[in-house]
Design an enzyme around this catalytic site. Structure first.
Site, mmCIF file in Angstrom:
data_model
loop_
_atom_site.group_PDB
_atom_site.id
_atom_site.type_symbol
_atom_site.label_atom_id
_atom_site.label_comp_id
_atom_site.label_asym_id
_atom_site.label_seq_id
_atom_site.Cartn_x
_atom_site.Cartn_y
_atom_site.Cartn_z
ATOM 1 N N SER A 108 -2.995 -3.311 -2.196
ATOM 2 C CA SER A 108 -4.427 -3.140 -1.426
ATOM 3 C C SER A 108 -4.541 -2.010 -2.607
ATOM 4 O O SER A 108 -3.406 -1.170 -2.737
ATOM 5 C CB SER A 108 -4.647 -2.210 -0.803
ATOM 6 O OG SER A 108 -5.813 -1.840 -0.184
ATOM 7 N N TYR A 135 -3.064 2.592 6.819
ATOM 8 C CA TYR A 135 -2.600 1.858 5.751
ATOM 9 C C TYR A 135 -2.493 1.584 4.631
ATOM 10 O O TYR A 135 -1.378 1.048 4.352
ATOM 11 C CB TYR A 135 -4.407 1.169 6.053
ATOM 12 C CG TYR A 135 -4.882 0.314 5.916
ATOM 13 C CD1 TYR A 135 -4.303 -1.203 5.839
ATOM 14 C CD2 TYR A 135 -5.102 0.122 3.955
ATOM 15 C CE1 TYR A 135 -4.947 -2.466 5.077
ATOM 16 C CE2 TYR A 135 -6.022 -1.271 3.378
ATOM 17 C CZ TYR A 135 -5.037 -2.407 4.026
ATOM 18 O OH TYR A 135 -5.523 -3.123 3.153
ATOM 19 N N LYS A 175 1.015 -0.096 2.297
ATOM 20 C CA LYS A 175 0.320 -1.420 1.543
ATOM 21 C C LYS A 175 0.717 -0.728 0.725
ATOM 22 O O LYS A 175 1.952 -1.117 -0.693
ATOM 23 C CB LYS A 175 -1.346 -1.128 1.394
ATOM 24 C CG LYS A 175 -2.090 -1.832 2.127
ATOM 25 C CD LYS A 175 -1.616 -3.179 2.367
ATOM 26 C CE LYS A 175 -2.175 -4.216 3.090
ATOM 27 N NZ LYS A 175 -1.593 -5.462 2.859
#
Length: 258
Positions: A149, A162, A166
């Site tokens: 991402s 998050y 990632k």
């Protein structure tokens, strides 16, 4: 696993995590449309794909956010049987969660643990299991695609968990590129901003929890989100290309420009 005994096994086979919806479902369908056998891993099953592609589609129900459950599944024979004899096996580590969305100090502890297990532990465990399997021939390959991402490479307020998970996949790919066994290639590949349920979750989050919500609302309003189907095709094209693995991290938007 439920492949038809009369159907020929494809030389290229693919494992897709989180295959029941969003990008994972689009990946599974696009692979099957290319006559590539697919093994879907997740907490549920995809009935429509199972009925349409019974001869080439297998599913395993496993909670990827539970490392002990995944370890028990990996100790079985399903993955080995699916990959046996394949010239190329693709692993799309797609399953993931954006939760918890909140600033530090306001995050649920169990949500943090679940995100790390699902976003990091499961992809690393599956990549390790795939790399450990014997190859059918000296030219056989194993290709690991971590779905990354932009959050792996840019910090966002409210997304510390998050972003961290990632980024972990990106750095895992960089390190594996230095010591991968023969025949194993890896790339942590960002698919762009894709119109999935995760985007709905982001747009439903309060601005207090995620200050950049308006940016993602505008992407939706202006039609700037990629469809899961388009993103899936780009990911698969690159995973099957000779260029795959030449760099440990990439973004499909840059590949299109190139």
């Amino acid at each position: 696993m439920t492949n038809s005994a009369s159907a020929p096994r494809s030389a290229v086979r693919a494992i897709v995590t989180g295959h029941t919806r969003g990008l994972g479902a689009a990946l599974a369908k696009a692979l099957l449309q290319r006559d590539i056998d697919v093994l879907g891993l997740g907490r549920g099953t995809h009935g429509e794909l199972a009925s349409q592609y019974a001869a080439r589609f297998a599913q395993a129900v496993v909670d990827l956010a539970d490392p002990a459950a995944l370890d028990r599944w990996l100790a079985g024979e399903t993955l080995k049987a699916f990959a046996h004899g394949a010239q190329c096996v693709l692993l799309f580590n797609n399953a993931g969660t954006v939760d918890p969305i909140a600033p530090l100090g306001a995050q649920d502890a169990l949500a943090i643990a679940r995100a790390v297990a699902l976003n990091v532990a499961a992809p690393l465990m599956l990549a390790n299991a795939l790399a450990a399997m014997p190859h059918s021939s000296a030219s056989a390959s194993r290709r690991v695609v971590h779905i990354s991402s932009g959050a792996a490479r840019n910090a966002y307020a409210g997304w510390s968990v998050y972003c961290a998970t990632k980024a972990a996949l990106d750095h895992h790919a960089r390190a594996v590129a230095l010591d991968a066994p023969p025949g194993v290639r890896v790339c942590s590949l960002a698919p762009g901003v894709v119109d999935t349920g995760m985007q709905q979750t982001i747009r439903a989050t309060s601005v207090d929890q995620f200050p950049m919500r308006e940016r993602f609302e505008q992407l939706k309003q202006n039609g700037l989100l990629s469809t899961p189907e388009a993103a899936a095709q780009q990911l698969i094209d690159y995973a099957l290309s000779e260029a795959f693995g030449s760099v440990p991290t990439a973004d499909v938007r840059d590949l299109v420009k190139a």
